[in-house]
Design a protein around this motif. Sequence first.
Motif, PDB file in Angstrom:
ATOM      1  N   VAL A   1      21.435  27.448 -10.493  1.00 21.38           N
ATOM      2  CA  VAL A   1      21.737  27.971 -11.823  1.00 21.38           C
ATOM      3  C   VAL A   1      20.826  27.304 -12.852  1.00 21.38           C
ATOM      4  O   VAL A   1      20.718  26.080 -12.892  1.00 21.38           O
ATOM      5  CB  VAL A   1      23.210  27.718 -12.200  1.00 21.38           C
ATOM      6  N   LEU A   2      20.196  28.110 -13.692  1.00 19.52           N
ATOM      7  CA  LEU A   2      19.424  27.595 -14.825  1.00 19.52           C
ATOM      8  C   LEU A   2      20.210  27.840 -16.098  1.00 19.52           C
ATOM      9  O   LEU A   2      20.607  28.978 -16.379  1.00 19.52           O
ATOM     10  CB  LEU A   2      18.065  28.294 -14.922  1.00 19.52           C
ATOM     11  N   PHE A   3      20.434  26.773 -16.892  1.00 14.01           N
ATOM     12  CA  PHE A   3      21.138  26.894 -18.173  1.00 14.01           C
ATOM     13  C   PHE A   3      20.157  26.661 -19.317  1.00 14.01           C
ATOM     14  O   PHE A   3      19.383  25.699 -19.304  1.00 14.01           O
ATOM     15  CB  PHE A   3      22.281  25.885 -18.275  1.00 14.01           C
TER      16      PHE A   3
ATOM     17  N   GLU B   1      26.858  18.759 -15.326  1.00 16.10           N
ATOM     18  CA  GLU B   1      27.903  18.101 -14.537  1.00 16.10           C
ATOM     19  C   GLU B   1      28.943  19.097 -14.072  1.00 16.10           C
ATOM     20  O   GLU B   1      29.360  19.101 -12.901  1.00 16.10           O
ATOM     21  CB  GLU B   1      28.555  16.991 -15.383  1.00 16.10           C
ATOM     22  N   SER B   2      29.375  19.977 -14.969  1.00 18.17           N
ATOM     23  CA  SER B   2      30.437  20.929 -14.646  1.00 18.17           C
ATOM     24  C   SER B   2      30.026  21.892 -13.540  1.00 18.17           C
ATOM     25  O   SER B   2      30.772  22.114 -12.575  1.00 18.17           O
ATOM     26  CB  SER B   2      30.814  21.716 -15.901  1.00 18.17           C
ATOM     27  N   LEU B   3      28.821  22.453 -13.657  1.00 17.13           N
ATOM     28  CA  LEU B   3      28.382  23.434 -12.659  1.00 17.13           C
ATOM     29  C   LEU B   3      28.005  22.758 -11.342  1.00 17.13           C
ATOM     30  O   LEU B   3      28.193  23.345 -10.263  1.00 17.13           O
ATOM     31  CB  LEU B   3      27.228  24.251 -13.219  1.00 17.13           C
ATOM     32  N   ALA B   4      27.504  21.533 -11.402  1.00 10.52           N
ATOM     33  CA  ALA B   4      27.228  20.809 -10.158  1.00 10.52           C
ATOM     34  C   ALA B   4      28.532  20.492  -9.421  1.00 10.52           C
ATOM     35  O   ALA B   4      28.592  20.585  -8.190  1.00 10.52           O
ATOM     36  CB  ALA B   4      26.448  19.532 -10.452  1.00 10.52           C
ATOM     37  N   ARG B   5      29.582  20.117 -10.157  1.00  9.85           N
ATOM     38  CA  ARG B   5      30.872  19.857  -9.514  1.00  9.85           C
ATOM     39  C   ARG B   5      31.450  21.121  -8.901  1.00  9.85           C
ATOM     40  O   ARG B   5      32.230  21.054  -7.949  1.00  9.85           O
ATOM     41  CB  ARG B   5      31.868  19.305 -10.527  1.00  9.85           C
ATOM     42  N   ALA B   6      31.036  22.282  -9.425  1.00 10.83           N
ATOM     43  CA  ALA B   6      31.486  23.557  -8.853  1.00 10.83           C
ATOM     44  C   ALA B   6      30.712  23.912  -7.585  1.00 10.83           C
ATOM     45  O   ALA B   6      31.046  24.894  -6.908  1.00 10.83           O
ATOM     46  CB  ALA B   6      31.334  24.671  -9.880  1.00 10.83           C
ATOM     47  N   GLY B   7      29.660  23.125  -7.263  1.00  5.94           N
ATOM     48  CA  GLY B   7      28.914  23.345  -6.033  1.00  5.94           C
ATOM     49  C   GLY B   7      27.533  23.935  -6.213  1.00  5.94           C
ATOM     50  O   GLY B   7      26.907  24.336  -5.225  1.00  5.94           O
ATOM     51  N   TYR B   8      27.018  23.961  -7.461  1.00  4.43           N
ATOM     52  CA  TYR B   8      25.750  24.619  -7.725  1.00  4.43           C
ATOM     53  C   TYR B   8      24.653  23.619  -8.113  1.00  4.43           C
ATOM     54  O   TYR B   8      24.908  22.667  -8.852  1.00  4.43           O
ATOM     55  CB  TYR B   8      25.903  25.642  -8.853  1.00  4.43           C
ATOM     56  N   VAL B   9      23.456  23.852  -7.630  1.00  6.17           N
ATOM     57  CA  VAL B   9      22.291  23.102  -8.092  1.00  6.17           C
ATOM     58  C   VAL B   9      21.945  23.652  -9.473  1.00  6.17           C
ATOM     59  O   VAL B   9      21.629  24.838  -9.613  1.00  6.17           O
ATOM     60  CB  VAL B   9      21.118  23.258  -7.120  1.00  6.17           C
ATOM     61  N   THR B  10      21.997  22.800 -10.487  1.00  2.00           N
ATOM     62  CA  THR B  10      21.928  23.274 -11.874  1.00  2.00           C
ATOM     63  C   THR B  10      20.781  22.626 -12.626  1.00  2.00           C
ATOM     64  O   THR B  10      20.663  21.403 -12.679  1.00  2.00           O
ATOM     65  CB  THR B  10      23.246  22.964 -12.606  1.00  2.00           C
ATOM     66  N   GLY B  11      19.952  23.454 -13.237  1.00  2.00           N
ATOM     67  CA  GLY B  11      18.904  22.975 -14.113  1.00  2.00           C
ATOM     68  C   GLY B  11      19.290  23.223 -15.562  1.00  2.00           C
ATOM     69  O   GLY B  11      19.744  24.316 -15.904  1.00  2.00           O
ATOM     70  N   VAL B  12      19.136  22.216 -16.409  1.00  2.00           N
ATOM     71  CA  VAL B  12      19.395  22.338 -17.844  1.00  2.00           C
ATOM     72  C   VAL B  12      18.069  22.071 -18.550  1.00  2.00           C
ATOM     73  O   VAL B  12      17.529  20.972 -18.477  1.00  2.00           O
ATOM     74  CB  VAL B  12      20.481  21.344 -18.305  1.00  2.00           C
ATOM     75  N   MET B  13      17.548  23.072 -19.240  1.00  2.00           N
ATOM     76  CA  MET B  13      16.161  23.021 -19.693  1.00  2.00           C
ATOM     77  C   MET B  13      16.013  22.852 -21.197  1.00  2.00           C
ATOM     78  O   MET B  13      16.891  23.198 -21.984  1.00  2.00           O
ATOM     79  CB  MET B  13      15.436  24.302 -19.280  1.00  2.00           C
ATOM     80  N   ASN B  14      14.853  22.317 -21.590  1.00  3.94           N
ATOM     81  CA  ASN B  14      14.336  22.408 -22.949  1.00  3.94           C
ATOM     82  C   ASN B  14      13.279  23.506 -22.990  1.00  3.94           C
ATOM     83  O   ASN B  14      12.706  23.882 -21.962  1.00  3.94           O
ATOM     84  CB  ASN B  14      13.704  21.096 -23.399  1.00  3.94           C
ATOM     85  N   TYR B  15      12.993  23.970 -24.196  1.00  2.00           N
ATOM     86  CA  TYR B  15      11.923  24.942 -24.376  1.00  2.00           C
ATOM     87  C   TYR B  15      11.267  24.709 -25.735  1.00  2.00           C
ATOM     88  O   TYR B  15      11.813  24.018 -26.599  1.00  2.00           O
ATOM     89  CB  TYR B  15      12.442  26.378 -24.266  1.00  2.00           C
ATOM     90  N   ARG B  16      10.086  25.270 -25.917  1.00  2.00           N
ATOM     91  CA  ARG B  16       9.367  25.116 -27.180  1.00  2.00           C
ATOM     92  C   ARG B  16      10.130  25.810 -28.310  1.00  2.00           C
ATOM     93  O   ARG B  16      10.728  26.867 -28.106  1.00  2.00           O
ATOM     94  CB  ARG B  16       7.955  25.683 -27.041  1.00  2.00           C
ATOM     95  N   LEU B  17      10.098  25.200 -29.488  1.00  2.00           N
ATOM     96  CA  LEU B  17      10.934  25.635 -30.593  1.00  2.00           C
ATOM     97  C   LEU B  17      10.126  26.311 -31.702  1.00  2.00           C
ATOM     98  O   LEU B  17       8.970  25.983 -31.951  1.00  2.00           O
ATOM     99  CB  LEU B  17      11.689  24.438 -31.180  1.00  2.00           C
ATOM    100  N   ALA B  18      10.794  27.239 -32.385  1.00  2.00           N
ATOM    101  CA  ALA B  18      10.263  27.871 -33.589  1.00  2.00           C
ATOM    102  C   ALA B  18      10.465  26.921 -34.780  1.00  2.00           C
ATOM    103  O   ALA B  18      11.292  26.013 -34.718  1.00  2.00           O
ATOM    104  CB  ALA B  18      10.993  29.190 -33.809  1.00  2.00           C
ATOM    105  N   PRO B  19       9.743  27.130 -35.867  1.00  2.00           N
ATOM    106  CA  PRO B  19       8.801  28.231 -36.111  1.00  2.00           C
ATOM    107  C   PRO B  19       7.400  28.011 -35.549  1.00  2.00           C
ATOM    108  O   PRO B  19       6.583  28.924 -35.568  1.00  2.00           O
ATOM    109  CB  PRO B  19       8.762  28.311 -37.634  1.00  2.00           C
ATOM    110  N   GLU B  20       7.130  26.796 -35.047  1.00  2.00           N
ATOM    111  CA  GLU B  20       5.797  26.559 -34.471  1.00  2.00           C
ATOM    112  C   GLU B  20       5.561  27.457 -33.258  1.00  2.00           C
ATOM    113  O   GLU B  20       4.426  27.883 -33.005  1.00  2.00           O
ATOM    114  CB  GLU B  20       5.644  25.094 -34.068  1.00  2.00           C
TER     115      GLU B  20
END
Length: 293
Positions: free
Chosen positions: A74-76, A95-114
């Motif tokens: 799962v990607l969040f 933590e919540s989704l991993a405890r549910a049994g899923y490999v979970t990625g929590v990402m950053n991304y480039r931000l506006a307005p730049e």
Amino acid sequence: MSRLSRNRTLLLGLGALVLGTTLTACSGAGAQDTLNRAISTRGLNVATDQRYGPHERNVLDVYAPADARNAPVVLFVHGGSWQGGDKAGHKFVGESLARAGYVTGVMNYRLAPENRYPTYVQDTAAALKWLRDHAKSFGGDPDDLFVTGHSAGAFNAVEAVDNARWLREAGVPISAVRGVIGIAGPYSYDFRQYQSRVAFPEGSTPDEVMPDRHVRPDAPPHLLLVAANDTTVHPQNGLNMEAALKRAGVPVILTVIPRVNHITIAAALARPLTFLGGTRQAVTDFIEAHRLK
């Protein structure tokens, strides 16, 4: 004070903060910090600041069950009106989704307005590619992917999968994505009337950027979660997105979560805060219904 008592006190304070404060956009950093202090990732396999691209914000954290074997991945994607927010504030989701049994990625991304549309959508697709490429090293199945996000992050998640361009350019086969979960997402609105217009190219129109205009007919099933008391993202966004998916023949479930607002619908993903609403149960039920068996 014992650790149990300390955590109980933190959660009581968090509940008061979340329920008693009017929050705008996708903020709520104080509540997130309190919640993150109250949870533990002990027993999980956690890898922070994994780089999926060249920009300083092209990083993600992975939370995985220690004994994961061919688990769904799962990607969040966090919210923040495309101008703020950070993966560090969403440790509780990993933590919540991993405890549910899923490999979970929590990402950053480039931000506006730049960095305006489609930069943050391209980052979502690139992070999913990284997560797929590295899934097996965390016990995940690279062909059992789910993408989810809250608010602006829900826009990113839905647009990254439903617009045929982004996964193709990132090298992620659409067949590997088993489902998309949007939580209080702004999928269908005229951004030109709002401050969030700085997240989109000058002179652009909703037809050019909104996910409900870009639905591919081979998109995977969707779950759209709407907060009953949302005053930040109008529920019509969910209704319009649902209608667009149905027109394309894409399976979709739209669920209105009672009692929650724009912030608490995401907070209810946390295991200690499921009393706020049914977000976590709806998400895990959807994943279980659509995962590879």
